[in-house]
Design a protein around this motif. Structure first.
Motif, PDB file in Angstrom:
ATOM      1  N   ASP A 280       0.697  -1.008  -0.336  1.00 38.08           N
ATOM      2  CA  ASP A 280       0.547  -0.388  -0.065  1.00 38.08           C
ATOM      3  C   ASP A 280       1.345   1.393  -0.134  1.00 38.08           C
ATOM      4  OD1 ASP A 280      -2.313  -1.472   0.012  1.00 38.08           O
ATOM      5  OD2 ASP A 280      -2.800  -1.195   2.033  1.00 38.08           O
ATOM      6  N   GLN A 281       0.576   2.493  -0.469  1.00 39.28           N
ATOM      7  CA  GLN A 281       0.758   3.687  -0.546  1.00 39.28           C
ATOM      8  C   GLN A 281       0.300   4.790  -0.329  1.00 39.28           C
ATOM      9  OE1 GLN A 281       4.461   5.600  -3.501  1.00 39.28           O
ATOM     10  NE2 GLN A 281       3.257   3.714  -4.212  1.00 39.28           N
ATOM     11  N   LEU A 282       0.821   5.349   0.516  1.00 42.98           N
ATOM     12  CA  LEU A 282       0.102   6.663   0.804  1.00 42.98           C
ATOM     13  C   LEU A 282       0.872   7.764   0.284  1.00 42.98           C
ATOM     14  CD1 LEU A 282      -0.233   6.603   4.932  1.00 42.98           C
ATOM     15  CD2 LEU A 282      -2.063   6.182   3.289  1.00 42.98           C
ATOM     16  N   LEU A 283      -0.077   8.955  -0.687  1.00 41.24           N
ATOM     17  CA  LEU A 283       0.576  10.076  -0.982  1.00 41.24           C
ATOM     18  C   LEU A 283       0.149  11.371  -0.522  1.00 41.24           C
ATOM     19  CD1 LEU A 283       1.891  11.216  -3.699  1.00 41.24           C
ATOM     20  CD2 LEU A 283      -0.217  10.953  -5.107  1.00 41.24           C
ATOM     21  N   LEU A 284       0.484  11.997  -0.037  1.00 39.80           N
ATOM     22  CA  LEU A 284       0.265  13.279   0.767  1.00 39.80           C
ATOM     23  C   LEU A 284       1.103  14.172  -0.288  1.00 39.80           C
ATOM     24  CD1 LEU A 284       2.421  12.910   3.768  1.00 39.80           C
ATOM     25  CD2 LEU A 284       0.111  11.453   3.237  1.00 39.80           C
ATOM     26  N   TYR A 285       0.100  15.562   0.294  1.00 41.46           N
ATOM     27  CA  TYR A 285       0.827  16.741  -1.288  1.00 41.46           C
ATOM     28  C   TYR A 285       0.009  17.710  -0.788  1.00 41.46           C
ATOM     29  CZ  TYR A 285      -4.155  15.373  -2.058  1.00 41.46           C
ATOM     30  OH  TYR A 285      -5.922  15.158  -2.344  1.00 41.46           O
ATOM     31  N   THR A 286       0.565  18.983  -1.371  1.00 40.54           N
ATOM     32  CA  THR A 286      -0.350  20.585  -0.695  1.00 40.54           C
ATOM     33  C   THR A 286      -1.223  21.233  -1.962  1.00 40.54           C
ATOM     34  OG1 THR A 286       1.882  21.624  -2.221  1.00 40.54           O
ATOM     35  CG2 THR A 286       1.716  20.909   0.304  1.00 40.54           C
ATOM     36  N   ASP A 287      -1.944  21.670  -1.607  1.00 40.51           N
ATOM     37  CA  ASP A 287      -2.649  22.737  -2.327  1.00 40.51           C
ATOM     38  C   ASP A 287      -2.185  22.935  -3.307  1.00 40.51           C
ATOM     39  OD1 ASP A 287      -1.595  24.922  -1.740  1.00 40.51           O
ATOM     40  OD2 ASP A 287      -3.440  25.532  -0.995  1.00 40.51           O
ATOM     41  N   GLY A 288      -0.968  22.855  -4.150  1.00 35.77           N
ATOM     42  CA  GLY A 288      -0.212  23.251  -4.766  1.00 35.77           C
ATOM     43  C   GLY A 288      -0.583  22.437  -6.378  1.00 35.77           C
ATOM     44  N   VAL A 289      -1.067  21.152  -5.661  1.00 37.52           N
ATOM     45  CA  VAL A 289      -1.361  19.995  -6.679  1.00 37.52           C
ATOM     46  C   VAL A 289      -2.867  20.029  -7.568  1.00 37.52           C
ATOM     47  CG1 VAL A 289      -0.970  17.106  -6.674  1.00 37.52           C
ATOM     48  CG2 VAL A 289       1.294  18.784  -5.445  1.00 37.52           C
ATOM     49  N   SER A 290      -3.861  19.950  -6.342  1.00 35.65           N
ATOM     50  CA  SER A 290      -4.597  19.768  -5.960  1.00 35.65           C
ATOM     51  C   SER A 290      -5.220  21.094  -6.516  1.00 35.65           C
ATOM     52  CB  SER A 290      -5.956  19.267  -5.298  1.00 35.65           C
ATOM     53  OG  SER A 290      -5.268  20.568  -3.993  1.00 35.65           O
ATOM     54  N   GLU A 291      -4.690  22.119  -6.663  1.00 37.64           N
ATOM     55  CA  GLU A 291      -5.835  23.545  -7.449  1.00 37.64           C
ATOM     56  C   GLU A 291      -4.728  23.335  -8.739  1.00 37.64           C
ATOM     57  OE1 GLU A 291      -5.742  26.302  -4.200  1.00 37.64           O
ATOM     58  OE2 GLU A 291      -7.266  24.723  -3.074  1.00 37.64           O
ATOM     59  N   THR A 292      -3.891  22.876  -9.332  1.00 37.03           N
ATOM     60  CA  THR A 292      -3.585  23.170 -10.500  1.00 37.03           C
ATOM     61  C   THR A 292      -4.600  22.998 -11.550  1.00 37.03           C
ATOM     62  OG1 THR A 292      -1.332  22.314 -10.437  1.00 37.03           O
ATOM     63  CG2 THR A 292      -2.031  22.421 -12.689  1.00 37.03           C
ATOM     64  N   ARG A 293      -4.679  24.549 -12.643  1.00 37.37           N
ATOM     65  CA  ARG A 293      -5.310  23.845 -13.266  1.00 37.37           C
ATOM     66  C   ARG A 293      -5.561  24.000 -14.958  1.00 37.37           C
ATOM     67  NH1 ARG A 293     -10.686  26.737 -11.384  1.00 37.37           N
ATOM     68  NH2 ARG A 293     -10.024  27.554  -9.176  1.00 37.37           N
TER      69      ARG A 293
END
Length: 365
Positions: A280-293
């Motif tokens: 299993d793998q956990l992926l942690l990230y900041t909003d610079g990833v999720s808010e890219t348009r």
């Protein structure tokens, strides 16, 4: 590099072979100006001297040395040479200053974003940091991973704002985590210690915008002796669990406030537990990833994209994430990007698969 020399050679030849109405020697004054861009001061002066000598030689050959136009051209070339030498000296001073500032920024960055070992406890780890601006070296995104008596503990976060104040807050929170992670008995206590550090730092750095200043953070604990992971999300984007071609968004059962807002909101921190089996793998990230348009304004669909990455090592997951973000974004990354990938393995039955591919883009993790 050799364009100043080419200007002198071409200008001299053209002026020598063309009739008097054409004054190609006037282009020779451009040579020292070009040299100032890439050559040192001595080279710029030498190019200017060569241009003056070439103009004198052409004037002697045509018998026009004492005429007003020729004298004016010589004067212009001499003045341009001196001005170019001054500009060249200023450029070199600025380059030295930029080099010194870059060294300072790299040192500061190494405090916040140190190199993370590829293996801690029963997990493999990879990290990613990409600055939104090509010239930027530091920002408000931060991460850390430590092997503590309670298992592997990870932190990823994002300070609201930019610049040195954001970097200072990120450094404070990272340092607090490095200290508290080894003795805080659980993630609730650890989050409270980070909240206390954030409040104290804010008090030492008064600012009229402090009412709007906060930091999101995600704390993760992977136990050494049981196949579970514990998470506390302080207003941070949800972690992803990658398993067997499926992606699960680990939404918190109860929301916890961002750091610096905990005392104001009067809300405590809540721990969620999830199974974390070998592979299993956990992926942690900041909003610079999720808010890219993209060009149509749609946000980056990370969970959908991550389904094809569940079987690849952490380093390759982050490499694919970086490449995919660049392709997806319409105008390039508008915010800093930080991410941490953590893959579990069973140390009793298998060695870590290993990942010798580049583990990140941006800075060492």
């Amino acid at each position: 590099m050799w364009s100043p020399v080419a200007v002198i050679v071409v200008g001299t030849v053209l002026d020598a072979v063309t009739p008097p109405p054409y004054q190609f020697q006037r282009f020779l004054s451009a040579a020292p100006a070009l040299a100032a861009v890439v050559w040192p001061v001595s080279g710029t002066l030498a190019i200017g001297g060569c241009a003056v000598v070439a103009e004198i030689g052409l004037a002697l050959a045509k018998g026009t040395l004492g005429t007003a136009p020729r004298l004016f051209t010589l004067a212009v070339t001499a003045i341009v040479t001196l001005a170019a030498a001054y500009g060249c000296a200023a450029r070199l001073r600025n380059e030295r200053l930029v080099a010194e500032l870059t060294a300072v920024a790299d040192a500061a960055q190494s405090v916040v974003l140190r190199r993370i070992p590829e293996r801690l406890g029963r997990v493999e780890i990879a990290t990613l940091y990409v600055a939104a601006a090509a010239q930027a070296r530091v920002g408000g995104d931060f991460y850390e991973v430590l092997h503590t008596p309670y298992g592997v503990r990870a932190l990823i976060g994002d300070v609201r704002g930019k610049g040195l104040r954001a970097m200072g807050a990120a450094a404070t929170l990272t340092a607090s985590f490095r200290e508290a992670a080894y003795d805080a008995p659980d993630l609730v206590e650890l989050a409270g210690r980070l909240e206390t550090s954030a409040v104290r730092y804010s008090g030492l750095q008064p600012d009229p915008d402090d009412a709007e200043r906060f930091a999101t953070a995600l704390l993760v604990e992977v136990a050494d002796d049981e196949p579970v992971a514990r998470l506390v999300s302080c207003g941070h984007p949800e972690a992803l669990l990658l398993r067997d071609g499926q992606v699960r968004v680990l939404e918190p059962t109860l929301p916890s406030p961002p750091l610096l807002l905990g005392a104001v909101a009067g809300i405590g921190y809540h721990v969620d537990t999830t199974e974390l089996r070998a592979g299993d793998q956990l992926l942690l990230y900041t909003d610079g990833v999720s808010e890219t348009r993209d060009r149509s304004g749609d946000f980056y669909p990370l969970p959908d994209r991550a389904r094809s990455w569940t079987a690849v090592p952490p380093g390759r997951v982050l490499a694919r994430l970086h490449e995919d973000l660049i392709r997806y974004s319409a105008t390039g990354l508008d915010d800093d990007v930080a991410a941490v990938a953590i893959r579990a393995f069973d140390p009793r039955t298998q060695a870590p698969p290993g990942d010798r591919s580049p583990r990140e883009a941006g800075v060492p993790g």
